[in-house]
Design a protein around this motif. Structure first.
Motif, PDB file in Angstrom:
ATOM      1  N   HIS A 356      37.579  39.296  42.231  1.00  0.00           N
ATOM      2  CA  HIS A 356      38.515  38.217  42.629  1.00  0.00           C
ATOM      3  C   HIS A 356      38.582  38.341  44.403  1.00  0.00           C
ATOM      4  N   SER A 360      38.021  35.670  47.240  1.00  0.00           N
ATOM      5  CA  SER A 360      38.943  35.247  48.311  1.00  0.00           C
ATOM      6  C   SER A 360      38.269  35.235  49.717  1.00  0.00           C
ATOM      7  N   GLU A 382      44.623  29.041  42.853  1.00  0.00           N
ATOM      8  CA  GLU A 382      43.943  30.087  42.605  1.00  0.00           C
ATOM      9  C   GLU A 382      43.150  30.706  43.983  1.00  0.00           C
ATOM     10  N   GLN A 385      44.289  34.079  44.950  1.00  0.00           N
ATOM     11  CA  GLN A 385      43.862  35.125  44.189  1.00  0.00           C
ATOM     12  C   GLN A 385      43.257  36.309  45.152  1.00  0.00           C
ATOM     13  N   GLY A 386      43.483  37.408  45.186  1.00  0.00           N
ATOM     14  CA  GLY A 386      42.784  38.330  46.276  1.00  0.00           C
ATOM     15  C   GLY A 386      43.324  38.491  47.732  1.00  0.00           C
TER      16      GLY A 386
END
Length: 760
Positions: A356, A360, A382, A385-386
């Motif tokens: 993840h 990113s 999304e 995420q990260g």
């Protein structure tokens, strides 16, 4: 005598205005203006009228003339000297020293009298919004050459008011894109989000990578559904059986210019790192496996991936001057990255925590590339995420919150700009009515009233965080939308509700008033040859059992405006002599209600039948051996014995959801009594993964400890039944006596939804 006729017409208009209500369509504008004052009189549009404009607004004036008369008109150019003593029948005037209230980029003032139209704005965008009000006013009139007198001061609530179109799943021609833009402009939307690339097809010509349009733009099956169920192979341009298409760079530039002339910005979307199987099919060296048709994700450990993406984005930026470039970022699988040596090496090199964080890293790297070129990145939620303090998302990144509002709330709290586009309110690929009456769609239920009720500013945010909400957007994904007619059907009239929540202040919004104004817009949509969704003539019956379990409240609803509904309580079909529904009413015993829509002395819609069932399990204690899913808790434990039936949508909070698990419940009837049957209300809608159970078992007990062997009834609805099925599965008991009833439903796959367990 001829010279007195205009004066007579004006006097007649003033006298008859209150009687005939010419002001009604004045108050039918959508979106609702900030302030509007109706005045007596009408202005008549003629091709011979004098048109005057400030130099900056000449193109706006030409656009108005073209859309009003179908041709250009001579324009008298206003100078600084003449702007103070303006003469002419139609005046488009730029405010050189606007008042503080007029400094917004899209603010305009409009005055119409029987002798003059005067539009004022500080900017071209403001003038364009005023022009669209003029065009809409004309289209709303029975005689579209007359405009009602009024005064308007208007400005938008949000600076971002977007509409999306997916052209990857199904390709839409340029002429339709322009019609789409015209209708967006008419309702003051200002951003067109163009979803150009995805697995089913790449739609933009990229000179450096010609295979993207020679092969990745073409597939083996016409419909997405057929292609998705196939091996998902691609074809070639020129193949007689190929389905697809693409936009040349010249066509894309033409669409950008066409939109800009109407005050609309086009934001292109180039999907990454997932949803990219079409790219990897023709450039497999960019995948983790070096093979086509293995995964949908770019290899993020391969520097060639970023070379490709940057090359593509350079050509995209040369075509699209928009501040934002959308990079997708949604629904990427980490599976291939976990086993890829290059991706794992990248994780170690940059001290990333997991895959993840690798995504990113990729999103941040692309965002920084765009920033170096003076652009800003926008992506689906999304991309958060990260996102950590050690590895933050690119500072200028904007988040589109589609999986509900949580992503937008999180982004705003972290200091990122947000565009709200939650699926349960503004995904126009959802059904608008009972799926059994509609063309196949992806699932869900989103009537226009629900769209209109959406509030884009979450209550959880502080005042400072609220300023991060740039606006709102609706999306049309095209998995099940294969024609332009179907696209229009899914978007309209829901787009009108979107337009008002994006433009008008929330305190000014009222569903009853919007519904009244909407009636006049059906004429407008007809004049623009829009294949809109027609209001249904099927009454909706809602029966709500009261907590005491002895009465039920009956309410009728309908999509039609000011309907005439008639009903019976004895199970007979309603006639013109039957009772007319005026307000909700109560019943206290089991009965069958029938209702229908009437106009004058004729029934014009189907008869709807709904049973009111005061069954033996109503309101009785119920225990769950297996808990239902938290995603669809309906009304909690009491859902299955509260008497209330679910509708055709599992989102109505009457369907209790079981995700990948069995249902195992026991009902205590309070005393031993003879039982004839147990009926379980079930749903199947395979598109979103809702299936009937394999079977239902019913076991009886007098003491709650020892149960008789179960009576089983198998499900007979095949999994291949894709259309909506709502079915009562009845288990016969033959008069056996019991106090405790155990109902067990064996899971199939996906979700199982149950609305009521009735015991008789």
């Amino acid at each position: 005598m001829k010279s007195y006729w205009p004066l007579r017409l004006t006097l007649i208009t003033v006298l008859l205005y209150p009687v005939f209500g010419w002001g009604q369509t004045v108050r039918s504008l959508i979106p609702q203006p900030t302030t509007l004052t109706a005045r007596p009189g009408l202005f008549t549009l003629t091709p011979s009228l004098q048109l005057s404009s400030s130099p900056a607004f000449q193109d706006v004036a030409r656009l108005w003339a073209e859309q009003t008369f179908g041709r250009a008109l001579p324009i008298h150019v206003l100078t600084t000297r003449t702007s103070r003593s303006v003469t002419g029948r139609v005046i488009f005037q730029q405010l050189t020293k606007p008042a503080p209230a007029d400094t917004g980029r899209e603010t305009y003032r409009l005055r119409i009298s029987p002798t003059e139209i005067h539009l004022q704005a500080a900017t071209t965008l403001g003038a364009l919004r005023g022009v669209q009000t003029l065009i809409q006013l004309a289209a709303l009139q029975p005689n579209n050459r007359q405009l009602p007198a009024l005064a308007i001061v208007d400005r938008p609530r949000f600076g971002y008011r977007g509409m999306h179109l997916d052209v990857s799943r199904h390709f839409f021609p340029v002429v339709f894109i322009k019609k789409y833009l015209d209708l967006m402009a008419l309702y003051k939307l200002n951003t067109f989000h163009w979803h150009l690339t995805d697995g089913p097809g790449w739609r933009l010509d990229i000179k450096k990578y010609p295979k993207l349009v020679r092969q990745a733009a073409w597939r083996t099956h016409r419909t997405w559904k057929e292609w998705w169920a196939s091996p998902r192979q691609y074809s070639r341009e020129g193949d007689a059986n190929a389905y697809g298409g693409y936009y040349t760079q010249e066509q894309a530039r033409d669409i950008v210019a066409y939109a800009a002339r109407r005050g609309i910005t086009v934001i292109p979307e180039i999907e990454m790192p997932g949803h990219s199987e079409e790219v990897l099919a023709v450039y497999p060296q960019l995948s983790c496996s070096d093979k086509p048709h293995v995964s949908s994700e770019f290899c993020l450990g391969n520097d060639s991936t970023f070379t490709f993406l940057e090359d593509v984005l350079k050509e995209v930026m040369a075509i699209f001057p928009s501040r934002y470039i959308h990079i997708g970022g949604d629904e990427a699988s980490t599976a291939s990255w976990k086993t890829c040596p290059k991706c794992q090496a990248r994780i170690r090199e940059h001290h990333l925590t997991d895959e993840h964080a690798l995504q990113s890293y990729a999103v941040r790297r692309v965002g920084q590339f765009l920033e170096k070129h003076g652009r800003r990145m926008v992506g689906w939620d999304e991309i958060l995420q990260g996102d950590t303090p050690e590895a933050p998302l690119a500072e200028g990144a904007t988040v589109m919150s589609w999986r509900g509002e949580s992503g937008g709330i999180a982004a705003a709290r972290r200091g990122h700009d947000v565009i709200m586009t939650p699926g349960n309110y503004v995904y126009f690929d959802s059904y608008q009515a009972n799926p059994t009456t509609q063309p196949e769609a992806i699932g869900g239920f989103l009537p226009i009233e629900r769209v209109y009720g959406y509030e884009p500013i979450p209550r959880e945010l502080t005042a400072a965080q609220t300023r991060r909400i740039l606006g709102v957007q609706a999306n049309l994904w095209a998995e099940y939308v294969s024609t332009t007619e179907q696209a229009e059907y899914m978007v309209f009239p829901r787009l009108l509700a979107l337009a008002e929540i994006a433009w008008s202040d929330s305190s000014a919004r009222s569903w009853p008033d919007f519904q009244r104004r909407l009636q006049d817009h059906y004429r407008l949509l007809q004049r623009h040859a829009v294949n809109y969704y027609r209001p249904g003539l099927t009454p909706q019956l809602t029966i709500l059992f009261q907590p005491n379990g002895r009465t039920a409240r009956v309410e009728f609803g309908t999509e039609t405006y000011q309907p005439q509904l008639r009903y019976t309580l004895d199970g007979s079909p309603p006639t013109t002599q039957s009772a007319e529904y005026v307000e909700s009413f109560s019943v206290s015993e089991s009965t069958t209600i029938q209702a229908a829509h009437f106009r004058d002395s004729t029934r014009i819609g189907p008869v709807v039948t709904q049973a009111v069932d005061f069954h033996k399990a109503l309101g009785k204690p119920i225990t769950y051996a297996i808990r239902y899913t938290n995603s669809y808790p309906a009304q909690g434990d009491a859902t299955l014995v509260d008497g209330n039936r679910g509708s055709f949508t599992y989102s109505d909070k009457q369907w209790l959801g079981f995700e990948g698990i069995d249902m195992d419940v026991t009902i205590d009837l309070g005393q031993v009594q003879p039982l004839n049957d147990v009926t379980v209300g079930l749903m199947q809608l395979t598109g979103p993964g809702v299936y009937m159970p394999r079977y239902v078992d019913v076991s009886l007990s007098t003491d709650g400890k020892t149960f008789l062997p179960p009576v089983r009834v198998d499900n007979t609805v095949p999994e291949s039944q894709a259309t909506l099925v709502i079915q009562d599965l009845a288990v016969p008991l033959g008069g056996q006596s019991a106090r405790y009833v155990r109902v067990f439903a064996r899971k199939n796959k996906g979700y199982m939804f149950v609305d009521e367990i009735r015991v008789h």
